[in-house]
Design a protein around this motif. Structure first.
Motif, PDB file in Angstrom:
ATOM      1  N   ILE A   1       1.007  -1.164   0.009  1.00 11.94           N
ATOM      2  CA  ILE A   1       0.104   0.025  -0.094  1.00 11.94           C
ATOM      3  C   ILE A   1       1.140   1.108   0.082  1.00 11.94           C
ATOM      4  O   ILE A   1       1.793   1.427   0.831  1.00 11.94           O
ATOM      5  N   LEU A   2       0.734   2.063  -1.083  1.00  9.99           N
ATOM      6  CA  LEU A   2       1.569   3.318  -1.160  1.00  9.99           C
ATOM      7  C   LEU A   2       0.674   4.435  -0.837  1.00  9.99           C
ATOM      8  O   LEU A   2      -0.253   4.546  -1.165  1.00  9.99           O
ATOM      9  N   VAL A   3       1.209   5.157   0.212  1.00 12.07           N
ATOM     10  CA  VAL A   3       0.334   6.306   0.603  1.00 12.07           C
ATOM     11  C   VAL A   3       1.156   7.674   0.424  1.00 12.07           C
ATOM     12  O   VAL A   3       2.253   8.031   0.939  1.00 12.07           O
ATOM     13  N   GLY A   4       0.595   8.501  -0.650  1.00 10.78           N
ATOM     14  CA  GLY A   4       1.319   9.780  -0.951  1.00 10.78           C
ATOM     15  C   GLY A   4       0.703  11.005  -0.418  1.00 10.78           C
ATOM     16  O   GLY A   4      -0.737  11.042  -0.087  1.00 10.78           O
ATOM     17  N   ASP A   5       1.167  11.944  -0.086  1.00  3.47           N
ATOM     18  CA  ASP A   5       0.914  13.346   0.349  1.00  3.47           C
ATOM     19  C   ASP A   5       0.474  14.140  -0.673  1.00  3.47           C
ATOM     20  O   ASP A   5       0.404  13.798  -1.897  1.00  3.47           O
ATOM     21  N   THR A   6       0.187  15.414  -0.555  1.00  7.76           N
ATOM     22  CA  THR A   6      -0.372  16.130  -1.454  1.00  7.76           C
ATOM     23  C   THR A   6       0.669  17.053  -2.080  1.00  7.76           C
ATOM     24  O   THR A   6       1.930  17.014  -1.779  1.00  7.76           O
ATOM     25  N   GLY A   7       0.384  17.929  -2.994  1.00  7.88           N
ATOM     26  CA  GLY A   7       1.261  18.568  -3.398  1.00  7.88           C
ATOM     27  C   GLY A   7       2.431  18.049  -4.509  1.00  7.88           C
ATOM     28  O   GLY A   7       1.951  16.860  -5.095  1.00  7.88           O
ATOM     29  N   PHE A   8       3.452  18.096  -4.310  1.00  9.83           N
ATOM     30  CA  PHE A   8       4.680  17.624  -5.264  1.00  9.83           C
ATOM     31  C   PHE A   8       4.653  16.185  -4.914  1.00  9.83           C
ATOM     32  O   PHE A   8       4.854  15.201  -5.757  1.00  9.83           O
TER      33      PHE A   8
ATOM     34  N   ALA B   1      -6.220  14.193  -0.613  1.00  6.97           N
ATOM     35  CA  ALA B   1      -7.128  14.947  -1.445  1.00  6.97           C
ATOM     36  C   ALA B   1      -6.869  16.460  -1.121  1.00  6.97           C
ATOM     37  O   ALA B   1      -7.465  17.205  -1.899  1.00  6.97           O
ATOM     38  N   GLY B   2      -6.046  16.769  -0.426  1.00  6.47           N
ATOM     39  CA  GLY B   2      -5.692  18.256  -0.279  1.00  6.47           C
ATOM     40  C   GLY B   2      -5.115  18.807   0.935  1.00  6.47           C
ATOM     41  O   GLY B   2      -4.446  20.027   0.945  1.00  6.47           O
ATOM     42  N   SER B   3      -5.186  17.983   2.039  1.00  7.30           N
ATOM     43  CA  SER B   3      -4.447  18.457   3.550  1.00  7.30           C
ATOM     44  C   SER B   3      -3.037  18.004   3.682  1.00  7.30           C
ATOM     45  O   SER B   3      -2.711  16.736   3.534  1.00  7.30           O
ATOM     46  N   LEU B   4      -2.235  18.961   3.512  1.00  5.31           N
ATOM     47  CA  LEU B   4      -0.578  18.495   3.577  1.00  5.31           C
ATOM     48  C   LEU B   4      -0.654  18.142   4.929  1.00  5.31           C
ATOM     49  O   LEU B   4      -1.129  18.392   5.823  1.00  5.31           O
TER      50      LEU B   4
ATOM     51  N   GLY C   1       8.092  19.146   4.341  1.00 11.17           N
ATOM     52  CA  GLY C   1       7.294  20.134   4.845  1.00 11.17           C
ATOM     53  C   GLY C   1       5.897  19.423   5.261  1.00 11.17           C
ATOM     54  O   GLY C   1       5.378  19.929   6.330  1.00 11.17           O
ATOM     55  N   ALA C   2       5.573  18.206   4.790  1.00 11.50           N
ATOM     56  CA  ALA C   2       4.330  17.511   5.204  1.00 11.50           C
ATOM     57  C   ALA C   2       4.517  17.013   6.270  1.00 11.50           C
ATOM     58  O   ALA C   2       3.730  16.804   7.495  1.00 11.50           O
ATOM     59  N   LEU C   3       5.871  16.173   6.641  1.00 14.74           N
ATOM     60  CA  LEU C   3       5.943  15.523   7.742  1.00 14.74           C
ATOM     61  C   LEU C   3       5.961  16.214   9.113  1.00 14.74           C
ATOM     62  O   LEU C   3       5.676  15.843  10.166  1.00 14.74           O
TER      63      LEU C   3
END
Length: 559
Positions: free
Chosen positions: A389-396, A418-421, A447-449
């Motif tokens: 299972i690959l979980v990606g954040d938003t933005g780049f 879906a949009g929340s960093l 930045g997200a972490l």
């Protein structure tokens, strides 16, 4: 049979009947019910913020296909509501439970008390106050019906008592007979009419270059296999929104890629070439269509969506089919038995995608230091197990993970904010709770972490073997180009707007008691990521990357 239980016992038993295995919460809420939940085998996951608890419940819901539960006391209700934005936007069934002071305290400036209903109205499908404990069963049933039928989305129950204690301590005389259809998504699969199937088949017969665009609704419907079989039968290319990514393996000959603002260059161009576009479980948003310019207004379109209210919202001339995506595609394939394959069109698509992929692979093979984001993505894709299972954040993080990390197996799953960093890390923990046997890899930027880095302690405490891969470039990479364009030739300090760190996240993780590997050279990535996945415990891979790595630019219409 009616049995008298305390409210706390009733909540625990009810959740057990609903096949809930985990609840995610911030203290102090429903403490008596949480004690009862242990006795019925429900795992209680204490988070470090209300938003993180909501994100965990969201990740759990997306992987399990069942509602995720998050809870917070009255003073945390606003933070919990903010955490539901992603679940609402992605159509994820999440139940938020909060406490609220009883009526005699309201409108009197009571300590920590505000009106919760306006906070939850924009991010839920159903909201209700539970002031009389006798209403608990009724409202729980309605919440599960709302979350799982039609387009799935969050629900909210506001229980009387700061911690919900006035409901917990009451005696409730009610049954636990439930309708199990509402335990999962979709609760119902409304069929397409025979007329709709016939009309869609005629639209295909009149086209030369059809293309499917699979969205999050296709994934909720578990339509990936049906879409693959349909596409292969007639040689129809398949594109996706970010929410539908993973519907086809990225090396599938009919895979186009993500379309819209977060796409690779050929995907939008090929979608613009299509003479029939079929949106399957997609809301047809601005993000997917480059502000509704691709496909153009003149192109015939079909929208298959379980929610009748969505059809025609964004393209008025679209042919709307209000039905379950999976069953509709299966019925359409049977109706098109005599349809010829679109072989030449499929060959054109495959050639364009292959050419772009070849150029992208050259960038991914770079041994430059700092590490290029392309090289990091290639290493992640090469290391992903078949059931990952690959979980990606938003933005780049969404653009990189959606376009540069290979998903080569039908058993792999992709989840994206879906949009929340900052969503990805807590959501990955929830996903791991839902699928403890599957490897979960979180791809996030530094930045997200920073948003929810405290959940490293949760990963260690609960021994959730999530591998966190940090694209650590000490900046908001997505902002860099935009700020430079705005600044133009003017002197200015860009660093004040987008730079932070540098931070050694490996050191930070180890301070939390989490294993960590710091990688500064591309040649060390494969070994580090492979080792982290094999360890089967929480591990952070801190990859020091180049802030100047450029994401693919989406193709735009010039006419």
């Amino acid at each position: 049979m009616h049995t008298t239980r305390t409210g706390a016992k009733y909540i625990a038993d009810y959740f057990k009947q609903r096949e809930v295995t985990h609840v995610f919460f911030m203290d102090a809420i429903l403490r008596r019910a949480l004690i009862e939940m242990e006795d019925v085998g429900i795992t209680r996951v204490l988070a470090h913020s209300e938003a993180a608890a909501a994100y965990m419940a969201d990740g759990y819901a997306r992987v399990s296909g069942r509602p995720g539960i998050c809870m917070a006391q009255s003073v945390g209700a606003a933070n919990l509501a903010a955490g539901l934005q992603d679940a609402y936007l992605h159509r994820s069934p999440v139940l938020a439970i909060t406490g609220r002071k009883p009526p005699g305290y309201r409108n009197r400036h009571a300590y920590q008390e505000i009106d919760h209903a306006p906070l939850y109205q924009p991010v839920t499908k159903f909201h209700a106050d539970v002031e009389d404990p006798a209403e608990l069963r009724l409202m729980l049933d309605q919440a599960f019906r709302a979350m799982t039928s039609g387009a799935p989305r969050p629900a909210h129950l506001d229980l009387t008592g700061l911690q919900g204690e006035l409901v917990e301590t009451a005696d409730i005389n009610d049954t636990l007979d439930i309708d199990p259809r509402y335990n999962k998504v979709p609760a119902f699969r409304p069929p397409a009419s025979a007329d709709d199937i016939h009309h869609m088949a005629e639209m295909f017969a009149a086209s030369c270059r059809p293309m499917l665009v699979a969205g999050a609704g296709a994934m909720h419907s578990k339509a990936a296999r049906a879409i693959a079989e349909f596409a292969e039968r007639y040689s129809i290319p398949v594109a996706t929104s970010t929410g539908g990514h993973g519907c086809l393996p990225t090396d599938h000959p009919l895979h186009v890629g993500i379309v819209g603002n977060y796409s690779s260059p050929p995907a939008n161009y090929l979608l613009d070439r299509a003479d029939l576009v079929i949106f399957v479980g997609s809301e047809v948003s601005d993000q997917t269509t480059m502000d509704w310019t691709i496909p153009g207004l003149e192109v015939p379109k079909i929208q298959i969506d379980i929610d009748p209210a969505e059809a025609g919202r964004n393209y008025p001339a679209i042919y709307a089919v209000a039905a379950d995506p999976r069953d509709t595609i299966e019925a359409l394939q049977k109706a098109m038995a005599d349809q010829q394959r679109y072989t030449s069109w499929a060959d054109e698509v495959r050639s364009a995608v292959s050419q772009w992929q070849k150029a992208a692979d050259e960038l991914a093979d770079s041994q430059a230091v700092p590490i290029g984001a392309q090289a990091l993505c290639k290493a992640v894709g090469d290391a992903l197990p078949d059931n990952a299972i690959l979980v990606g954040d938003t933005g780049f993080s969404a653009i990189w993970s959606g376009n540069a990390i290979a998903l080569r197996g039908a058993g792999q799953t992709y989840l994206r904010a879906a949009g929340s960093l900052g969503w990805a890390f807590p959501a990955a923990l929830g996903a791991q709770c839902a699928a403890p046997e599957r490897p979960v890899i979180c791809f996030t930027g530094d930045g997200a972490l920073y948003y929810h880095i405290a959940e490293l302690e949760t990963a260690r405490r609960r021994n959730l073997p999530v591998v966190v891969v940090v694209n650590n470039n000490s900046a908001f990479g997505q902002a860099l180009g935009n700020v430079r364009r705005l600044l133009g030739e003017r002197d200015g300090n860009i660093d004040e707007m987008i730079r932070f760190g540098p931070t050694n996240f490996a050191d930070v993780a180890q301070a939390f008691g989490v294993d960590a590997i710091r990688v500064e050279r591309p040649g060390d990535l494969a070994n580090a990521i492979g080792k982290a996945i094999a360890m089967r415990r929480p591990v952070l891979v801190d990859a020091v990357t180049d802030m100047e790595s450029k994401v693919p630019e989406p193709w735009r219409r010039t006419r």
